[in-house]
Structures are given as C-alpha cells and as structure tokens.
Design an enzyme around this catalytic site. Structure first.
Site, mmCIF file in Angstrom:
data_model
loop_
_atom_site.group_PDB
_atom_site.id
_atom_site.type_symbol
_atom_site.label_atom_id
_atom_site.label_comp_id
_atom_site.label_asym_id
_atom_site.label_seq_id
_atom_site.Cartn_x
_atom_site.Cartn_y
_atom_site.Cartn_z
ATOM 1 N N CYS A 152 0.854 -1.192 0.000
ATOM 2 C CA CYS A 152 0.000 0.000 0.000
ATOM 3 C C CYS A 152 0.888 1.240 0.000
ATOM 4 O O CYS A 152 1.802 1.360 0.824
ATOM 5 C CB CYS A 152 -0.902 -0.011 1.227
ATOM 6 N N CYS A 172 0.381 3.183 3.541
ATOM 7 C CA CYS A 172 0.823 2.676 4.853
ATOM 8 C C CYS A 172 1.875 1.578 4.775
ATOM 9 O O CYS A 172 2.318 1.086 5.803
ATOM 10 C CB CYS A 172 -0.374 2.194 5.659
ATOM 11 N N CYS A 184 -7.343 -1.072 1.396
ATOM 12 C CA CYS A 184 -6.334 -1.609 2.303
ATOM 13 C C CYS A 184 -6.984 -1.772 3.676
ATOM 14 O O CYS A 184 -7.554 -0.813 4.211
ATOM 15 C CB CYS A 184 -5.148 -0.649 2.385
ATOM 16 N N CYS A 229 -5.193 0.674 6.492
ATOM 17 C CA CYS A 229 -5.378 2.127 6.596
ATOM 18 C C CYS A 229 -6.667 2.628 5.925
ATOM 19 O O CYS A 229 -6.989 3.803 6.021
ATOM 20 C CB CYS A 229 -4.179 2.864 6.005
ATOM 21 N N CYS A 282 -8.577 -5.285 -9.960
ATOM 22 C CA CYS A 282 -8.140 -4.210 -10.850
ATOM 23 C C CYS A 282 -7.661 -3.071 -9.943
ATOM 24 O O CYS A 282 -8.470 -2.354 -9.351
ATOM 25 C CB CYS A 282 -9.323 -3.798 -11.716
#
Length: 148
Positions: free
Chosen positions: A62, A65, A111, A114, A135
């Site tokens: 991510c 984070c 995510c 976060c 995607c």
C-alpha cells in the site's frame, strides 16, 4: 461483508483501521494524485500506471501505509489498463465495500490496514485460479522487488 453504500476512506468511524491519520496528514504525506486515488476513491487513467505491464517479481505494498497487499505471482495481464491480480496476499489484507457509484454495481477494494482505496474486484478473471480480477491502481501501490 459489504457496506450498504460507497464512502470515502475518510468517512470510516474512528478506530476502524490500524493506521489512522487526519485528512490533513494524508494530504501532507501523499502527492495530490495519490491523495485523489487513495483517500478520495479516484481512478488513474487506464494504461498509464507504472505497474500495468511490469513483470518484476516481488510484493506490492500500500502506497499510504506500506502494508503488503499482493504478490507478483498472482499478477496477470488482463488487458484492462490497470495491474490485475487474481488474489490478495491474504484475505485479511483487503477490505471489500459495495460501490454503487457511477450507475454501476461494483466491489471496491481497500487496504484493511489504513482504509485507502486501491481499486475494484470483478468476477471476470476467467482462466485464473480464483476467477477474480483485482483491478488495482498503480498509484495506490509500491513494488518491493524480491531479493536475488
């Protein structure tokens, strides 16, 4: 499993995610384009993302984070214009949100660490082990290449 409506990550109740920052903090840490995708559930243009065609072996994290999200082993070329994966690194790494915006019924992927928007998942990953196509916006991730 799904929330009843699409909300931006900043609308989540306090204490929902392990990494929580104010929208001001996110704006300071992310570029305007990253903020628009990760925190406002935007989408980068098709076929322009850094990881759309990459073949590099490693782990995708991510951008907001640094949580591990996807492995290159699950990446495939779907031709949709964004990096596609058939599964997250582990199911607890992502969160699924029903998204009824733009007159379509989709499933948003965030995510789970976060709450940042990553992209969407579709049940059209024919030929993949899961039948799914995650995607994901390139701008929402960083690629950590595998050690040789």
């Amino acid at each position: 499993m799904f929330k009843s409506k699409h909300e931006g990550p900043g609308d989540a109740p306090a204490g929902t995610y392990q990494v929580e920052k104010s929208e001001e903090q996110w704006r300071e840490e992310l570029s305007p384009a990253e903020y628009q995708v990760l925190r406002q559930a935007g989408t980068e243009r098709a076929f322009v993302g850094e990881y759309t065609d990459t073949e590099t072996v490693g782990v995708y994290r991510c951008k907001a984070c640094d949580a591990e999200l996807f492995r290159s082993e699950t990446k495939f070329h779907s031709g949709c214009g964004w990096p596609s994966f058939y599964a997250p690194l582990a199911e607890d790494r992502v969160q699924y949100i029903e998204d009824n915006t733009l007159g379509m019924k989709r499933v948003e992927v965030r995510c789970s660490n976060c709450g940042s928007h990553l992209g969407h998942v579709f049940d059209d990953g024919y030929g993949t082990p899961t039948g799914q196509r995650y995607c994901i916006n390139s701008i929402a991730m960083t690629l950590e290449p595998a050690q040789a």
